[in-house]
Scaffold this active site. Sequence first.
Site, short mmCIF file in Angstrom:
data_model
loop_
_atom_site.label_atom_id
_atom_site.label_comp_id
_atom_site.label_asym_id
_atom_site.label_seq_id
_atom_site.Cartn_x
_atom_site.Cartn_y
_atom_site.Cartn_z
N HIS A 2 0.85 -1.19 0.00
CA HIS A 2 0.00 0.00 0.00
C HIS A 2 0.88 1.24 0.00
O HIS A 2 1.95 1.25 0.59
CB HIS A 2 -0.93 0.02 1.22
N HIS B 239 0.98 5.13 1.13
CA HIS B 239 0.38 6.18 1.95
C HIS B 239 0.43 7.50 1.18
O HIS B 239 1.50 7.87 0.67
CB HIS B 239 1.16 6.38 3.25
P1 AMP Z 1 1.86 0.29 7.41
O1 AMP Z 1 2.44 0.54 8.76
O2 AMP Z 1 2.63 0.95 6.31
O3 AMP Z 1 1.65 -1.19 7.16
O4 AMP Z 1 0.45 1.02 7.40
C1 AMP Z 1 -0.75 0.38 7.67
C2 AMP Z 1 -1.83 1.43 7.73
O5 AMP Z 1 -3.09 0.81 7.61
C3 AMP Z 1 -1.85 2.23 9.03
O6 AMP Z 1 -1.67 3.62 8.73
C4 AMP Z 1 -3.23 1.93 9.61
O7 AMP Z 1 -3.81 3.06 10.23
C5 AMP Z 1 -4.01 1.52 8.38
N1 AMP Z 1 -5.14 0.62 8.63
C6 AMP Z 1 -5.12 -0.55 9.31
N2 AMP Z 1 -6.34 -1.12 9.32
C7 AMP Z 1 -7.16 -0.30 8.59
C8 AMP Z 1 -8.53 -0.34 8.21
N3 AMP Z 1 -9.33 -1.34 8.59
N4 AMP Z 1 -9.02 0.68 7.46
C9 AMP Z 1 -8.22 1.71 7.09
N5 AMP Z 1 -6.91 1.79 7.40
C10 AMP Z 1 -6.37 0.82 8.14
#
Ligand code: AMP
Length: 137
Positions: free
Chosen positions: A99, A101
């Site tokens: 993903h 950001h």
């Molecule tokens: P990373 O640390 O790069 O893996 O980022 C994961 C991101 O996913 C974090 O910023 C979380 O806030 C976000 N996240 C986790 N679960 C959900 C969800 N159900 N809906 C939206 N965002 C999410």
Amino acid sequence: MKECIFCKIANKEIPATVIYEDNDILVFMDIGPIIKGHALVIPKKHYDPVTETPDEILTRLHLTAKRIAKAQMNGLGADGVNIMQNNGTAAGQEVPHIHIHVIPRFENDGHHWNWNAKTYENFDEMNELAENVRKQI
Ligand code: AMP
Ligand code: ZN
């Protein structure tokens, strides 16, 4: 991937606030925003990490991130945007489904990355590391 939370979002098994989608890409609001408006760009199909993601998908992810950045500037009045992508727990990745950001930034929004710049002992040390990487390209 059965237990992957982003696969579940892509399959509409759990809800998300979607900003954009097409056949292969989904963009939704991050539930824990660094700055309000923070969005995530994912492929609907499970890939991880970046090194295992097909070039075509990676290109589409990044082009979509660019579109979202522009939309955040025009739609939210953002003054700038951070675009970032974590790979591996060592890099702070929590969800193992690639993903990107896209984080809108505002003058004086109060957020500061903990960008703790280091120094090399000398140029030889830097060059040795560069050479180790250069050889692998
Ligand atoms: P990373 O640390 O790069 O893996 O980022 C994961 C991101 O996913 C974090 O910023 C979380 O806030 C976000 N996240 C986790 N679960 C959900 C969800 N159900 N809906 C939206 N965002 C999410
Ligand atoms: Zn997944």
